[in-house]
Design a protein around this motif. Structure first.
Motif, PDB file in Angstrom:
ATOM      1  N   THR A  50       0.828  -1.211   0.000  1.00 56.32           N
ATOM      2  CA  THR A  50       0.000   0.000   0.000  1.00 56.32           C
ATOM      3  C   THR A  50       0.862   1.260   0.000  1.00 56.32           C
ATOM      4  N   ALA A  51       1.899   1.264   0.836  1.00 57.87           N
ATOM      5  CA  ALA A  51       2.756   2.442   0.933  1.00 57.87           C
ATOM      6  C   ALA A  51       3.432   2.744  -0.400  1.00 57.87           C
ATOM      7  N   ALA A  52       3.951   1.709  -1.081  1.00 60.02           N
ATOM      8  CA  ALA A  52       4.601   1.933  -2.372  1.00 60.02           C
ATOM      9  C   ALA A  52       3.608   2.440  -3.400  1.00 60.02           C
ATOM     10  N   ALA A  53       2.400   1.862  -3.388  1.00 58.68           N
ATOM     11  CA  ALA A  53       1.369   2.293  -4.346  1.00 58.68           C
ATOM     12  C   ALA A  53       0.949   3.734  -4.096  1.00 58.68           C
ATOM     13  N   GLY A  55       2.969   6.016  -3.071  1.00 58.57           N
ATOM     14  CA  GLY A  55       4.112   6.892  -3.282  1.00 58.57           C
ATOM     15  C   GLY A  55       4.861   7.255  -2.017  1.00 58.57           C
ATOM     16  N   ILE A  56       4.697   6.476  -0.951  1.00 57.54           N
ATOM     17  CA  ILE A  56       5.393   6.736   0.314  1.00 57.54           C
ATOM     18  C   ILE A  56       6.771   6.103   0.255  1.00 57.54           C
ATOM     19  N   ALA A  88       7.722  -6.501  -0.339  1.00 57.41           N
ATOM     20  CA  ALA A  88       6.442  -6.044  -0.889  1.00 57.41           C
ATOM     21  C   ALA A  88       6.548  -4.619  -1.416  1.00 57.41           C
ATOM     22  N   TRP A  89       7.205  -3.750  -0.643  1.00 59.57           N
ATOM     23  CA  TRP A  89       7.361  -2.356  -1.075  1.00 59.57           C
ATOM     24  C   TRP A  89       8.196  -2.282  -2.347  1.00 59.57           C
TER      25      TRP A  89
END
Length: 245
Positions: A50-53, A55-56, A88-89
């Motif tokens: 979720t964080a990568a999606a 943009g974190i 995952a990231w």
């Protein structure tokens, strides 16, 4: 005036909460898992994805996760959890970079989308000149044959990197070289150069200790741009192709 200010502040709070809703929700889920003493890997994977999606950045994500872990146990998060979240990231970030870029992040070859654009340009130019693109262009296809064992993914990745280097050695002009699937790469070459390039590439691959069993063939491009795009899709899915040359 005060009413307008209160309305602005309320709108700002809603916008801020909406902007950070997904990562905050998953941080809370991770905190609950840690408090219950459950395996945090699933929550960590979901959080990293979720964080990568969203943009974190990784450092920002890791800092927040460390804060969550300290708030529960007073210590840093366990290695296994950080590793799962990191994988995952990274995978999600690479997929996003791949979608936005013209290059495959592993091999540096162009993407299938870029090759399709190059093909469309070739067909338009041939039509403008009263020629047939199928008479001017061809594909040289390289396919890594399947090997067994638990290390297959790593071996395939290393082999694709080696194959990409060899293809760039053989086709160092205006050819377009793309990765079109897990096991295949395609060079769009002048038809007059296809046989020479095919022979040179087969020789280099045969001499390379870094490339396992491999198929190499020349594939004529179809008569229409639409059919050529469909052929690329079939090659990317691993469909069989008639071998020429």
């Amino acid at each position: 005036m005060k009413h307008d200010e209160r309305a602005f502040n309320a709108s700002y709070r809603v916008a801020a909460e909406t902007l950070f809703l997904v990562p905050t929700r998953h941080l809370g889920a991770l905190r609950d898992v840690l408090r219950r003493g459950e395996d945090p890997e699933g929550a960590a994977v979901e959080l990293g994805t979720t964080a990568a999606a969203e943009g974190i950045g990784w450092s920002e994500l890791l800092r927040d996760v460390e804060d969550v872990s300290r708030s529960v146990s007073g210590s840093l998060p366990p290695y296994e959890m950080v590793r799962a979240m990191s994988i995952a990231w990274t995978e999600t970030a690479l997929q996003d970079a791949y979608a936005m870029s013209c290059e495959d992040p592993l091999t540096g070859l162009t993407t299938p989308e870029h090759l399709r654009t190059r093909l469309d340009d070739a067909y338009r130019l041939a039509e403008r000149n009263g020629a047939n693109a199928a008479d001017e262009w061809a594909f040289v296809v390289v396919e890594l044959t399947s090997t067994g064992g638990p290390e297959i993914g790593l071996l395939r990745s290393l082999s694709m990197i080696a194959v990409s280097d060899l293809m760039r050695t053989c086709f160092d002009g205006d050819e377009t070289i793309a990765r079109v699937g897990e096991r295949r790469a395609v060079a769009m070459v002048r038809r007059s150069d296809a046989t020479r390039g095919y022979a040179a590439l087969r020789e280099l691959i045969a001499q390379s200790p870094d490339v396992p069993s491999t198929r190499v063939w020349v594939e004529g491009v179809p008569a229409s741009s639409h059919a050529a795009s469909r052929l690329l899709g079939e090659l990317g899915r691993g469909s069989s192709a008639d071998e020429l040359g």
